[in-house]
Structure formats: structure tokens, C-alpha cells
Design a protein around this motif. Structure first.
Motif, short mmCIF file in Angstrom:
data_model
loop_
_atom_site.label_atom_id
_atom_site.label_comp_id
_atom_site.label_asym_id
_atom_site.label_seq_id
_atom_site.Cartn_x
_atom_site.Cartn_y
_atom_site.Cartn_z
N VAL A 83 10.16 19.58 41.17
CA VAL A 83 10.65 19.61 42.55
C VAL A 83 11.63 18.45 42.71
N THR A 84 12.92 18.75 42.73
CA THR A 84 13.91 17.69 42.90
C THR A 84 14.08 17.39 44.39
N ARG A 85 14.22 16.10 44.71
CA ARG A 85 14.20 15.65 46.11
C ARG A 85 15.36 14.73 46.43
N GLY A 86 16.46 14.84 45.68
CA GLY A 86 17.62 14.01 45.94
C GLY A 86 17.32 12.54 45.79
N ALA A 87 17.69 11.76 46.81
CA ALA A 87 17.49 10.31 46.75
C ALA A 87 16.03 9.92 46.76
N ASP A 88 15.14 10.86 47.10
CA ASP A 88 13.70 10.56 47.12
C ASP A 88 13.05 10.78 45.76
N GLY A 89 13.81 11.17 44.75
CA GLY A 89 13.24 11.33 43.41
C GLY A 89 12.80 12.74 43.14
N ALA A 90 11.65 12.89 42.48
CA ALA A 90 11.17 14.22 42.08
C ALA A 90 9.66 14.21 41.95
N TRP A 91 9.09 15.38 42.07
CA TRP A 91 7.70 15.62 41.71
C TRP A 91 7.68 16.44 40.43
N VAL A 92 6.79 16.09 39.53
CA VAL A 92 6.57 16.85 38.30
C VAL A 92 5.14 17.38 38.37
N VAL A 93 4.99 18.68 38.30
CA VAL A 93 3.68 19.33 38.38
C VAL A 93 3.40 19.98 37.03
N GLU A 94 2.28 19.62 36.43
CA GLU A 94 1.89 20.21 35.15
C GLU A 94 0.88 21.32 35.36
N ARG A 95 0.94 22.31 34.47
CA ARG A 95 -0.11 23.33 34.49
C ARG A 95 -1.44 22.64 34.21
N GLY A 96 -2.42 22.90 35.03
CA GLY A 96 -3.68 22.20 34.92
C GLY A 96 -3.92 21.25 36.08
N GLY A 97 -2.83 20.95 36.85
CA GLY A 97 -3.03 20.23 38.10
C GLY A 97 -2.45 18.84 38.18
N ALA A 98 -2.12 18.20 37.06
CA ALA A 98 -1.58 16.84 37.14
C ALA A 98 -0.23 16.86 37.85
N THR A 99 -0.03 15.90 38.76
CA THR A 99 1.21 15.80 39.52
C THR A 99 1.70 14.36 39.49
N TYR A 100 2.99 14.18 39.23
CA TYR A 100 3.58 12.85 39.19
C TYR A 100 4.72 12.78 40.20
N GLU A 101 4.80 11.68 40.91
CA GLU A 101 5.97 11.39 41.74
C GLU A 101 6.81 10.36 40.99
N VAL A 102 8.07 10.70 40.76
CA VAL A 102 8.95 9.81 40.00
C VAL A 102 10.10 9.39 40.92
N PRO A 103 10.14 8.13 41.36
CA PRO A 103 11.20 7.68 42.28
C PRO A 103 12.56 7.71 41.59
N ALA A 104 13.59 7.85 42.41
CA ALA A 104 14.96 7.81 41.91
C ALA A 104 15.55 6.43 42.12
N PRO A 105 16.53 6.03 41.30
CA PRO A 105 17.20 4.74 41.53
C PRO A 105 18.02 4.79 42.81
N THR A 106 18.40 3.62 43.31
CA THR A 106 19.23 3.54 44.50
C THR A 106 20.58 4.20 44.24
N PRO A 107 21.02 5.13 45.11
CA PRO A 107 22.29 5.81 44.86
C PRO A 107 23.48 4.87 45.06
N PRO A 108 24.62 5.20 44.45
CA PRO A 108 25.81 4.38 44.63
C PRO A 108 26.32 4.49 46.07
N PRO A 109 27.18 3.56 46.50
CA PRO A 109 27.61 3.56 47.90
C PRO A 109 28.47 4.74 48.30
N ALA A 110 29.19 5.36 47.37
CA ALA A 110 30.06 6.49 47.71
C ALA A 110 29.78 7.64 46.75
N PRO A 111 28.64 8.28 46.91
CA PRO A 111 28.24 9.27 45.91
C PRO A 111 28.98 10.60 46.04
#
Length: 306
Positions: free
Chosen positions: A217-245
């Protein structure tokens, strides 16, 4: 040698970047995924583009593809006698946009695609037009291809109005679609439209019950969620975006980088960090031209650790 098929559509984009004033025209669509593969490609791997290119931009497309390293150009490039797909983009916010699609590149048939699958070890599918593969063709591919298959569902969840404006749509039989992929990617809005659940994270958790090993699940500047079969879920933050993206193509870069890191044995949480680094570098770079060295610099700490 490991060979990864890269299936999608090269699009000629015309748009004004967020905060800009002058329209630019350049290759888009699968061009971003190809550049990310070329940058993240481990030694001894090569990408095999599976692309149908309209007759009017055939020569220009070949010129672009030949400038990308680590690609094997061959029978996976087809030239139907139709105009190539073109997209006019208009940004209405930092990441929100209106798209108008013209062109007539058709979907792949199974008969045309099947002979190209034999030499491949993995397959990356990015729905750029949204009709690259219909469901019977995709299920037929999954029935004969035993390697890992990645699906970026973005434009699969977009239809076209009469004037070509892209409009959101829901999917029939989403469980059959996601069952064809080992890894499936969509953003928060797209996961909600798949129909599994209104909450995108719950939708991704439901999706892996139908067969995928990972739902992203991509979330733009909020990073992403990774969901594995079996139930494990990870939230992975994104780096700070550049000033003029410039967000055009960031999701394509993100997904292809994740897939190739994962294929190389990188655990999913770390593969998402690779993908964030590449997408963040793309944010600061306009277009797919000259993108490979930009992505390589961003990924160099990760590649050195392999």
C-alpha cells in the motif's frame, strides 16, 4: 543470468509539473519502471521489455530504450499499426492530477505473449493504460508461468470517459485479479476501490488471503504499508520529500525497485526502504531521461550491501 520481463506501455506525456509554468513533453509510463530496473539491476541480470509501441513513435521509443543499460531488446517489442498512447496531465495539487489519454495501443493476446515467457525468470506487470492484459489472458499467463509475478494495479482501476479523461472505476472479480500475482501494489485510493474493504490496509490484508505473498500500500509522503501473507504488517516511513517535487512516475519507480530488491533476496521491509530511496530521488528529478544515474546514486548504499 536472470531475466525479468517488464510488461507495460510507453506513453508520451505532456504536462506542467507542480509549481511549474512551462509544459514539458517526454517519455512516461513504463519508462520510469525501466529506468528503475536499469539502476537497481543486480550484476548478471537483464530486463526484457514486453511493450507494444505505436507506429508513429516507434523510432523515438527505440532510441530511448537503447540508451538504458541492462535491457535486452528483441521480439518483446511489437509495432501495431495504431498511434502510440499519449497522455496530457494537469496537476490540481501536489500529487493530484487529471489525465487525458489518446492513442490506440491494444492489449496483449495470450498467443502473442506466451512464446516470450519461456526465457524469463520473473515478470513485472505495470498497468499503464489499464488494458495491457485482460483477466482471461492474465490467468492464462499465470497458468503457464512459474516465476514470481508482480502487479502494479494503478491504471487497472482507471477507465476513460468519451474524451479520454481518466476516471476512477471499480473492478469486477478483484479476488481473481490479485490471485494472479505474487506481489501486488496499489495506493490507498486504489485499494479502497478494489472492493475488499473501504480501509486500504484492511483491503490489502484481505487480498493476500487470495494468494499473493505480499500486498503493498503506497501512501506518498506517508510511506508505505507492507502486508505479508500470514498477517505480518510493516509500516515503512518515507524520507522527507524535496522542496519542489515532481511526482510523475514515482509509483512506477517505487514498484519496480521494490520488486528487483525483493527478487535479489532483500526482505520486504528493507525492499520498501530501497523503493523509498529511489522514489525520493525521482521526486527531485523531472522525467525518465537521465534518471538512471540519479537512481543509482540514491541506491548505491543498498546495492553495495548486497
Amino acid at each position: 543470468m536472470r531475466r525479468v520481463g517488464l510488461l507495460g506501455t510507453l506513453v508520451w506525456d505532456r504536462y506542467v509539473p507542480p509549481g511549474g509554468r512551462t509544459p514539458v513533453e517526454r517519455w512516461g509510463g513504463l519508462a520510469y519502471s525501466l529506468a528503475a530496473f536499469a539502476a537497481a539491476c543486480p550484476p548478471g541480470w537483464e530486463g526484457v521489455p514486453l511493450i507494444q509501441i505505436g507506429y508513429d513513435l516507434w523510432d523515438e521509443a527505440l532510441s530511448f530504450l537503447r540508451r538504458l543499460p541492462n535491457l535486452r531488446l528483441g521480439p518483446g517489442l511489437r509495432r501495431p499499426l495504431v498511434p502510440n498512447n499519449r497522455v496530457a496531465l494537469r496537476y490540481t495539487g501536489p500529487a493530484e492530477r487529471v489525465e487525458r489519454l489518446t492513442g490506440g495501443v491494444p492489449p496483449w493476446s495470450f498467443d502473442a505473449l506466451a512464446p516470450l515467457l519461456g526465457p524469463l525468470d520473473a515478470l513485472y506487470v505495470n498497468f499503464i493504460a489499464g488494458w495491457e492484459l485482460d483477466l482471461p489472458t492474465l490467468e492464462a499467463v499465470r497458468g503457464v508461468f512459474r516465476g514470481p509475478v508482480y502487479g502494479d494495479l494503478h491504471s487497472l482501476l482507471l477507465g476513460c470517459a468519451e474524451d479520454g479523461t481518466r476516471v476512477p472505476r471499480t473492478m469486477d472479480q478483484p479476488e481473481r485479479w490479485v490471485a494472479c500475482f505474487d506481489v501486488v501494489q496499489a495506493n490507498t485510493h486504489e485499494w479502497a476501490r478494489l472492493g475488499f474493504a473501504e480501509d486500504p490496509l484492511q483491503a490489502a490484508r484481505r487480498a493476500v488471503t487470495y494468494g499473493p505473498r505480499l500486498a503493498l500500500v503506497t501512501r506518498g509522503a506517508d510511506g508505505a504499508w507492507v502486508v505479508e501473507r500470514g498477517g505480518a504488517t510493516y509500516e515503512v516511513p518515507a524520507p522527507t520529500p524535496p522542496p519542489a517535487p515532481d511526482p510523475t512516475g514515482c509509483g512506477d519507480v517505487w514498484g519496480s525497485t521494490f520488486f528487483f530488491a525483493w527478487l535479489a533476496g532483500v526482505p520486504p521491509r528493507q525492499a520498501a526502504a530501497w523503493a523509498h530511496a529511489a522514489a525520493g530521488a525521482k521526486l527531485a528529478h523531472a522525467g525518465a531521461d537521465d534518471l538512471v544515474p540519479v537512481l543509482r546514486r540514491a541506491l548505491s548504499p543498498y546495492l553495495e550491501a548486497l
